[in-house]
Design an enzyme around this catalytic site. Sequence first.
Site, PDB file in Angstrom:
ATOM      1  N   HIS A  37      44.255 -12.041  27.846  1.00  0.00           N
ATOM      2  CA  HIS A  37      44.710 -13.424  27.878  1.00  0.00           C
ATOM      3  C   HIS A  37      45.760 -13.639  28.954  1.00  0.00           C
ATOM      4  O   HIS A  37      46.499 -12.727  29.323  1.00  0.00           O
ATOM      5  CB  HIS A  37      45.281 -13.826  26.508  1.00  0.00           C
ATOM      6  CG  HIS A  37      46.434 -12.967  26.086  1.00  0.00           C
ATOM      7  ND1 HIS A  37      47.740 -13.239  26.456  1.00  0.00           N
ATOM      8  CD2 HIS A  37      46.475 -11.828  25.346  1.00  0.00           C
ATOM      9  CE1 HIS A  37      48.535 -12.322  25.957  1.00  0.00           C
ATOM     10  NE2 HIS A  37      47.800 -11.446  25.273  1.00  0.00           N
ATOM     11  N   ALA A  45      38.927   4.883  39.848  1.00  0.00           N
ATOM     12  CA  ALA A  45      38.205   4.965  38.583  1.00  0.00           C
ATOM     13  C   ALA A  45      38.980   5.812  37.586  1.00  0.00           C
ATOM     14  O   ALA A  45      39.502   6.887  37.922  1.00  0.00           O
ATOM     15  CB  ALA A  45      36.821   5.558  38.819  1.00  0.00           C
ATOM     16  N   ASN A  87      39.604  -2.383  32.274  1.00  0.00           N
ATOM     17  CA  ASN A  87      40.292  -3.045  31.162  1.00  0.00           C
ATOM     18  C   ASN A  87      41.643  -3.547  31.669  1.00  0.00           C
ATOM     19  O   ASN A  87      42.538  -2.754  31.951  1.00  0.00           O
ATOM     20  CB  ASN A  87      40.473  -2.068  30.002  1.00  0.00           C
ATOM     21  CG  ASN A  87      40.990  -2.743  28.748  1.00  0.00           C
ATOM     22  OD1 ASN A  87      41.468  -3.870  28.777  1.00  0.00           O
ATOM     23  ND2 ASN A  87      40.906  -2.044  27.622  1.00  0.00           N
TER      24      ASN A  87
END
Length: 216
Positions: A139, A187, A154
């Site tokens: 958010h 990564a 993420n």
Amino acid sequence: MPDHVDSPARVHVVGTGSFALEVVEYARACGCDVPALVELLDPARVGTEIHGLPVVAFDARPAGDGLAVLGVGGDRLAPWAELTNHGWRPAPPLVHPAAHVSPSATLAPGAVVGPAAVVGAATTIGAHVLVGRGALVGHHVVLGDGVVLNPGANVGGNTRIGAGARIGMGAAVVNGTTVGAGAVVAAGAMVMRSVDDAVRVQGVPARPYAAGATLR
């Protein structure tokens, strides 16, 4: 949130590599007609057929209303600047039907959100951003123009990712941090402190591997 593509539209996909086919399939899942691929790099490909689609030149007069979406990773801003010079226009945001985007999120033209991605409340996604399949965006996040979130990335809430930054596959950015413009997160890295512009980081916790760079 600006309307994403939810009715048939003609959208060209820019690029002829393997990822371009994935974006073609995203566009079709959104109900778009993809008439052709647009080649940026190799004039020898123009006039051929790749992924079952004809290949047209980026500097040719765009067909119809000239809507296009980028089917390339890496730097997404420089290619689009070149396309703009030749009359191409960004397609409305492409949100795969298997993605979840909060109704309070805002998406700019040219943005692409892949399947199984989640975009949280009050998040702002800039022009030509790529949110890869399975990526998670929290958010109140701001993703600058041309940001790339690779599959499984993420990004925690209240974060800012600067224009042109790239977050690697499976990498995580914790709540409230900033990744600067043009930065690269490798990564699997875990970003726990803010990263300066144009810095490359890797590891857990993420640390710079560009000479002379520092985390603040």
